[in-house]
Scaffold this active site. Structure first.
Site, mmCIF file in Angstrom:
data_model
loop_
_atom_site.group_PDB
_atom_site.id
_atom_site.type_symbol
_atom_site.label_atom_id
_atom_site.label_comp_id
_atom_site.label_asym_id
_atom_site.label_seq_id
_atom_site.Cartn_x
_atom_site.Cartn_y
_atom_site.Cartn_z
ATOM 1 N N ASP A 1 37.321 -35.760 20.716
ATOM 2 C CA ASP A 1 38.989 -36.225 19.837
ATOM 3 C C ASP A 1 40.151 -35.553 19.935
ATOM 4 O O ASP A 1 40.083 -34.363 18.907
ATOM 5 C CB ASP A 1 38.599 -36.839 18.764
ATOM 6 N N ILE A 2 41.480 -35.910 20.144
ATOM 7 C CA ILE A 2 42.270 -34.994 20.128
ATOM 8 C C ILE A 2 42.922 -34.995 18.929
ATOM 9 O O ILE A 2 43.875 -33.745 18.226
ATOM 10 C CB ILE A 2 43.433 -35.665 21.129
ATOM 11 N N ASN B 1 53.745 -46.098 20.638
ATOM 12 C CA ASN B 1 54.713 -46.571 21.440
ATOM 13 C C ASN B 1 56.396 -46.500 20.995
ATOM 14 O O ASN B 1 56.459 -46.506 20.115
ATOM 15 C CB ASN B 1 54.196 -48.490 21.295
ATOM 16 N N GLY C 1 45.664 -45.959 29.181
ATOM 17 C CA GLY C 1 44.761 -46.886 28.101
ATOM 18 C C GLY C 1 44.981 -47.804 27.931
ATOM 19 O O GLY C 1 45.260 -49.444 29.242
ATOM 20 N N GLY D 1 44.494 -47.291 20.080
ATOM 21 C CA GLY D 1 44.614 -46.041 20.746
ATOM 22 C C GLY D 1 44.151 -44.713 20.109
ATOM 23 O O GLY D 1 43.716 -44.886 19.414
ATOM 24 N N VAL D 2 44.562 -43.868 20.794
ATOM 25 C CA VAL D 2 44.961 -42.689 20.959
ATOM 26 C C VAL D 2 46.664 -42.357 19.588
ATOM 27 O O VAL D 2 46.009 -41.600 18.611
ATOM 28 C CB VAL D 2 45.166 -41.295 21.516
ATOM 29 N N ASP D 3 47.101 -43.596 19.458
ATOM 30 C CA ASP D 3 48.192 -43.768 18.581
ATOM 31 C C ASP D 3 47.494 -43.907 17.274
ATOM 32 O O ASP D 3 48.073 -43.240 15.583
ATOM 33 C CB ASP D 3 49.125 -44.449 18.543
ATOM 34 N N TYR E 1 47.980 -49.190 28.682
ATOM 35 C CA TYR E 1 49.589 -49.705 29.640
ATOM 36 C C TYR E 1 48.843 -49.283 30.790
ATOM 37 O O TYR E 1 50.067 -49.550 32.166
ATOM 38 C CB TYR E 1 50.666 -48.092 29.087
ATOM 39 N N SER F 1 49.989 -43.507 28.898
ATOM 40 C CA SER F 1 49.651 -44.945 29.432
ATOM 41 C C SER F 1 48.579 -44.913 29.957
ATOM 42 O O SER F 1 48.089 -46.009 30.611
ATOM 43 C CB SER F 1 50.540 -44.328 30.819
HETATM 44 P P1 ADP Z 1 48.449 -46.168 26.671
HETATM 45 O O1 ADP Z 1 49.438 -46.785 24.705
HETATM 46 O O2 ADP Z 1 49.869 -44.571 26.321
HETATM 47 O O3 ADP Z 1 47.789 -46.164 26.964
HETATM 48 P P2 ADP Z 1 46.062 -45.274 24.746
HETATM 49 O O4 ADP Z 1 45.833 -44.490 23.280
HETATM 50 O O5 ADP Z 1 45.720 -47.500 24.867
HETATM 51 O O6 ADP Z 1 47.573 -45.369 25.105
HETATM 52 O O7 ADP Z 1 45.644 -44.956 26.145
HETATM 53 C C1 ADP Z 1 45.665 -43.445 26.171
HETATM 54 C C2 ADP Z 1 44.397 -42.394 26.284
HETATM 55 O O8 ADP Z 1 44.163 -41.896 25.306
HETATM 56 C C3 ADP Z 1 43.109 -43.382 26.702
HETATM 57 O O9 ADP Z 1 42.810 -42.320 28.035
HETATM 58 C C4 ADP Z 1 41.874 -43.702 25.928
HETATM 59 O O10 ADP Z 1 40.931 -43.656 26.101
HETATM 60 C C5 ADP Z 1 43.040 -41.553 25.522
HETATM 61 N N1 ADP Z 1 42.328 -41.791 23.514
HETATM 62 C C6 ADP Z 1 41.855 -43.090 22.352
HETATM 63 N N2 ADP Z 1 41.611 -42.685 21.777
HETATM 64 C C7 ADP Z 1 41.659 -40.936 22.107
HETATM 65 C C8 ADP Z 1 41.623 -39.357 20.734
HETATM 66 N N3 ADP Z 1 40.925 -39.682 19.462
HETATM 67 N N4 ADP Z 1 41.785 -38.851 21.301
HETATM 68 C C9 ADP Z 1 42.236 -38.135 22.763
HETATM 69 N N5 ADP Z 1 41.931 -38.990 23.331
HETATM 70 C C10 ADP Z 1 42.336 -40.473 23.431
#
Ligand code: ADP
Length: 169
Positions: A10-11, A24, A119, A32-34, A121, A117
């Site tokens: 987890d970042i 976004n 996830g 997602g990560v956002d 995207y 991008s």
């Molecule tokens: P995007 O809209 O740019 O595609 P997403 O958040 O849907 O962004 O996904 C981008 C990447 O981040 C994916 O590989 C997803 O698995 C990853 N991700 C989601 N949650 C976390 C987290 N807590 N820490 C690190 N990476 C994450």
């Protein structure tokens, strides 16, 4: 020597100078990560982002990290994958370059990236990993900061795509 490391997990937990958010264009949070970054940073992050007026695809903006271990969050807006003929590789490269540029300007020694991008995207993982690795390598050759770039992977598929891209480079 600058280094690129693959980090799984987890970042939001990483103790680095800056983490990058795959945001976004509203910068007001999403899934997602956002979503994970906004939850971990606390409501002050959204309040701060509301004053930024959004961010176009391929660009980046920097904010404090608030409750995160990281001092900064660098928000960048990756391209939505539309089949590959809509400038996606240049836009993704620009996300990495602009994020690294902001990190360097703010004296960040360590920066962690999610797979921008890859996830919702829908950017194909292998192609995105190749862009990420080559853009980061190129930047590190000509800049003193950041000295350490972590490519943060949520899941085995992402980690193996990065490993392949690093071996190929
Ligand atoms: P995007 O809209 O740019 O595609 P997403 O958040 O849907 O962004 O996904 C981008 C990447 O981040 C994916 O590989 C997803 O698995 C990853 N991700 C989601 N949650 C976390 C987290 N807590 N820490 C690190 N990476 C994450």
């Amino acid at each position: 020597m600058p280094e690129i490391r693959i980090e799984e997990g987890d970042i939001t937990r990483l103790d680095v100078d800056a983490i990058v958010n795959a945001a976004n264009s509203t910068l007001l949070g999403g899934g997602g990560v956002d979503g994970a970054i906004h939850r971990a940073a606390g409501p002050q992050l959204k309040a701060h982002c509301a004053g930024l007026g959004g961010c176009p695809t391929g660009e980046a903006r920097i904010t404090p990290g608030f409750n995160l271990p990281a001092r900064y969050v660098i928000h960048t807006v990756g391209p939505v994958w539309r089949g590959g003929n809509d400038n996606e590789p240049d836009l993704l490269e620009s996300c990495y370059r602009q994020s690294l540029g902001l990190a360097a300007e703010h004296d960040c020694r360590s920066v962690a990236f999610p797979a921008i991008s890859c996830g919702v995207y829908g950017y194909p993982l292998e192609q995105a990993a190749a862009v990420a690795v080559s853009t980061v390598q190129h930047f590190l050759q000509s800049h003193e900061q950041p000295a350490t770039v972590l490519l943060c992977c949520f899941g085995d598929a992402v980690a193996s795509a990065y490993r392949q891209a690093l071996e190929a480079g």
